[in-house]
Structures are given as C-alpha cells and as structure tokens.
Design an enzyme around this catalytic site. Sequence first.
Site, PDB file in Angstrom:
ATOM      1  N   SER A 136      43.183 -12.854 -46.709  1.00 20.79           N
ATOM      2  CA  SER A 136      43.739 -11.507 -46.886  1.00 20.79           C
ATOM      3  C   SER A 136      43.900 -10.908 -45.499  1.00 20.79           C
ATOM      4  O   SER A 136      43.275 -11.385 -44.543  1.00 20.79           O
ATOM      5  CB  SER A 136      42.752 -10.661 -47.689  1.00 20.79           C
ATOM      6  OG  SER A 136      43.099  -9.285 -47.652  1.00 20.79           O
ATOM      7  N   TYR A 149      34.254  -7.872 -49.683  1.00 20.94           N
ATOM      8  CA  TYR A 149      35.562  -8.531 -49.730  1.00 20.94           C
ATOM      9  C   TYR A 149      35.977  -8.970 -48.327  1.00 20.94           C
ATOM     10  O   TYR A 149      36.391 -10.115 -48.118  1.00 20.94           O
ATOM     11  CB  TYR A 149      36.586  -7.562 -50.320  1.00 20.94           C
ATOM     12  CG  TYR A 149      37.950  -8.167 -50.554  1.00 20.94           C
ATOM     13  CD1 TYR A 149      38.192  -8.978 -51.652  1.00 20.94           C
ATOM     14  CD2 TYR A 149      39.009  -7.922 -49.679  1.00 20.94           C
ATOM     15  CE1 TYR A 149      39.451  -9.528 -51.878  1.00 20.94           C
ATOM     16  CE2 TYR A 149      40.265  -8.467 -49.895  1.00 20.94           C
ATOM     17  CZ  TYR A 149      40.484  -9.262 -51.000  1.00 20.94           C
ATOM     18  OH  TYR A 149      41.724  -9.812 -51.227  1.00 20.94           O
TER      19      TYR A 149
HETATM   20  N1  NAD Z   1      46.837  -8.748 -54.584  1.00 21.86           N
HETATM   21  C1  NAD Z   1      46.579  -8.464 -53.324  1.00 21.86           C
HETATM   22  O1  NAD Z   1      46.851  -7.363 -52.821  1.00 21.86           O
HETATM   23  C2  NAD Z   1      45.954  -9.486 -52.436  1.00 21.86           C
HETATM   24  C3  NAD Z   1      46.023  -9.323 -51.048  1.00 21.86           C
HETATM   25  C4  NAD Z   1      45.424 -10.241 -50.218  1.00 21.86           C
HETATM   26  C5  NAD Z   1      44.778 -11.332 -50.776  1.00 21.86           C
HETATM   27  N2  NAD Z   1      44.717 -11.474 -52.115  1.00 21.86           N
HETATM   28  C6  NAD Z   1      44.005 -12.630 -52.669  1.00 21.86           C
HETATM   29  O2  NAD Z   1      44.873 -13.394 -53.462  1.00 21.86           O
HETATM   30  C7  NAD Z   1      44.119 -14.103 -54.442  1.00 21.86           C
HETATM   31  C8  NAD Z   1      44.746 -13.879 -55.810  1.00 21.86           C
HETATM   32  O3  NAD Z   1      44.653 -12.514 -56.137  1.00 21.86           O
HETATM   33  P1  NAD Z   1      45.610 -11.764 -57.165  1.00 21.86           P
HETATM   34  O4  NAD Z   1      46.088 -10.557 -56.482  1.00 21.86           O
HETATM   35  O5  NAD Z   1      46.585 -12.709 -57.765  1.00 21.86           O
HETATM   36  O6  NAD Z   1      44.501 -11.275 -58.213  1.00 21.86           O
HETATM   37  P2  NAD Z   1      44.410 -11.410 -59.790  1.00 21.86           P
HETATM   38  O7  NAD Z   1      43.218 -10.596 -60.151  1.00 21.86           O
HETATM   39  O8  NAD Z   1      45.721 -11.143 -60.411  1.00 21.86           O
HETATM   40  O9  NAD Z   1      44.081 -12.971 -60.000  1.00 21.86           O
HETATM   41  C9  NAD Z   1      42.855 -13.548 -59.626  1.00 21.86           C
HETATM   42  C10 NAD Z   1      42.533 -14.631 -60.655  1.00 21.86           C
HETATM   43  O10 NAD Z   1      41.348 -15.312 -60.230  1.00 21.86           O
HETATM   44  C11 NAD Z   1      40.576 -15.567 -61.391  1.00 21.86           C
HETATM   45  N3  NAD Z   1      39.174 -15.725 -61.018  1.00 21.86           N
HETATM   46  C12 NAD Z   1      38.362 -14.774 -60.516  1.00 21.86           C
HETATM   47  N4  NAD Z   1      37.145 -15.272 -60.327  1.00 21.86           N
HETATM   48  C13 NAD Z   1      37.181 -16.575 -60.732  1.00 21.86           C
HETATM   49  C14 NAD Z   1      36.221 -17.614 -60.793  1.00 21.86           C
HETATM   50  N5  NAD Z   1      34.944 -17.420 -60.410  1.00 21.86           N
HETATM   51  N6  NAD Z   1      36.611 -18.823 -61.238  1.00 21.86           N
HETATM   52  C15 NAD Z   1      37.874 -19.036 -61.664  1.00 21.86           C
HETATM   53  N7  NAD Z   1      38.829 -18.084 -61.630  1.00 21.86           N
HETATM   54  C16 NAD Z   1      38.482 -16.866 -61.171  1.00 21.86           C
HETATM   55  C17 NAD Z   1      40.790 -14.344 -62.276  1.00 21.86           C
HETATM   56  O11 NAD Z   1      40.469 -14.630 -63.624  1.00 21.86           O
HETATM   57  C18 NAD Z   1      42.267 -14.056 -62.044  1.00 21.86           C
HETATM   58  O12 NAD Z   1      43.090 -14.704 -63.009  1.00 21.86           O
HETATM   59  C19 NAD Z   1      42.687 -13.568 -54.331  1.00 21.86           C
HETATM   60  O13 NAD Z   1      41.900 -14.466 -53.570  1.00 21.86           O
HETATM   61  C20 NAD Z   1      42.868 -12.266 -53.589  1.00 21.86           C
HETATM   62  O14 NAD Z   1      41.702 -11.877 -52.893  1.00 21.86           O
HETATM   63  C21 NAD Z   1      45.300 -10.583 -52.973  1.00 21.86           C
END
Ligand code: NAD
Length: 246
Positions: A136, A149
């Site tokens: 991130s 985080y």
């Molecule tokens: N959305 C943002 O703004 C953003 C920005 C930077 C980084 N990220 C990173 O991108 C990645 C995806 O995030 P997203 O925005 O798609 O979020 P999201 O919440 O839509 O998806 C995350 C998924 O991970 C699954 N998950 C969580 N814990 C788990 C576990 N222990 N085992 C298996 N599955 C698990 C959840 O069920 C969910 O389906 C994450 O690592 C997040 O930190 C997101």
Amino acid sequence: MHHPVVLVTGAAGGIGAACVTAFAAAGWDIVGVDRAFTHTAPQKNSSSMLFCAGDVTQPSDWQRWLDETYSHYGRLDAVINNAGISGPICDFLDYPDDAFDAVMAVNARGVFLGTKYGAARMIAAGTTGAIVNISSNAGLTGSPRIVGYSASKHAVIGITKSAAKAFATRNVRVNVICPAPTDTAMVRSLEQYSSPAQVHSALTAGTPMARYGDPAEIAAAALFLSSAAASFITGAVLPVDGGSVA
Ligand SMILES: NC(=O)c1ccc[n+]([C@@H]2O[C@H](COP(=O)([O-])OP(=O)(O)OC[C@H]3O[C@@H](n4cnc5c(N)ncnc54)[C@H](O)[C@@H]3O)[C@@H](O)[C@H]2O)c1
C-alpha cells in the site's frame, strides 16, 4: 497447450476479483482463495476457475490450496498475495494491542506464508514463477491513525525484497505493488468513520490524480509483474497510485 496458472488470495474482494478477471482475460487458469468463501470443498466454476475457502494465516490452508492447484492444473506460475484487512482507524495511543496482532497476522504473516510456500512449490517443481505481493502507499510512509496497517504494509515490502534476493537464482521473481486508495469494499468500510464525501476527499488528498484507483488498474500491474515481460524485474516496489509518491 498448458495455460499459466495463478493463485490469487482475497479473490472475493475488490482487487482480488479484478485480478481473477484480468488474468482470466489474458488466458490464465485461476485458483482463487478467500476466507469469505463459505464452501468447504473446492468449487469449480469452469475448467479454468477453482475457488477454495481458507485463511492465509494458516500454513495448513496454504498446503491444501497448493495441493489442489497441482492436482487440478499440474502447475503453478504465479501467486498474488492480495488478501488483507485494514484494522481500526484511531489515534496511535488508542490503537488496541490485539488489533495490532490481528492486522499483522493477515497482512504480514499471510504474505510471508504465501511467499514461502508458493515459492517452495515452484522451486520444487523446477519451474519459473512470479510472486506479486500487495502492499500500500501506507507501506512507504507512516500513517499515524492506522499504525497496525502501516506496519504490516512496510513488512510486506521487507518480505518481498528478502524473498527476491533469496530466490533470484532459483527462477522465482518477487515484486510488490503499492496502491493508493482504490475503490473497493475496504475503502467503503472506512467511510463509516465519517461521511463518504469526507473520506473520499481525505483519502484522495495525497493523490495528484485526485481520484481512487480502479481495482482493474491494480490487477493490470499484477498481471504485468507475473508475465514474461517482467522477466528481469525482481524486488521491485511499484507504486500504482496516481502520482502519490511522485
Ligand atoms: N482498497 C484500497 O484502497 C487499498 C489500497 C492499498 C492497498 N490495498 C490492499 O489491497 C488488498 C486487497 O484489498 P481490497 O481493497 O480489495 O479489499 P477487500 O476488503 O475488498 O478484499 C480483501 C479480501 O481479503 C479477504 N481476506 C481477508 N482476510 C483474509 C484471510 N485471513 N484469509 C483469506 N482471505 C482474507 C477478504 O475476505 C476480502 O475478500 C489488501 O491487501 C489491501 O490492504 C487496498
């Protein structure tokens, strides 16, 4: 002719589902894993899509997913360690001790396990592989209100760089993407902390392009880093962030 095979964690979420779509469109076969999938047996949506339930913090789940991958497709070419949680948002001094451990478990330990067990299988198979970890922009600079985080996302970069060096001569490349706020459920859940408009303006304040990323824009970078076009790229930290770190 064999299609390349990718295992995507967090495949039920915004960026994970976008990865499934992007890799499938590029002709890859998919293994999607997520703890939100409720079925216990692997679910075959088509001959090229397999979805498994489980938890990225559990080594036994990794072994089961990887066994399924090889028994179903006979190969593994890439792992996208994307599953993650945001944890609470609050002043550093109020951040709960247990929340720190919970966030580190999914975001850091989960990525460590996926990198370790994924690479181990590809090395044992003697094939070329790629691992793409999702950090991130909070993995690059401090975030005073989401310390767990931010710490976990800095850890993802350390895991990635260490693994890149460890596997450099064993044909497994390891890279990390740092997205800026991207339009998924994770961002929408942050909106509960104030109003959607306030959250949007706070989260995009540091993004020169002045918008959320689209999950497909993160997936496109993951696909590139997994492809042969990136064959000399390992240990790279790729911001996909509308200019946030510029
Ligand atoms: N959305 C943002 O703004 C953003 C920005 C930077 C980084 N990220 C990173 O991108 C990645 C995806 O995030 P997203 O925005 O798609 O979020 P999201 O919440 O839509 O998806 C995350 C998924 O991970 C699954 N998950 C969580 N814990 C788990 C576990 N222990 N085992 C298996 N599955 C698990 C959840 O069920 C969910 O389906 C994450 O690592 C997040 O930190 C997101």
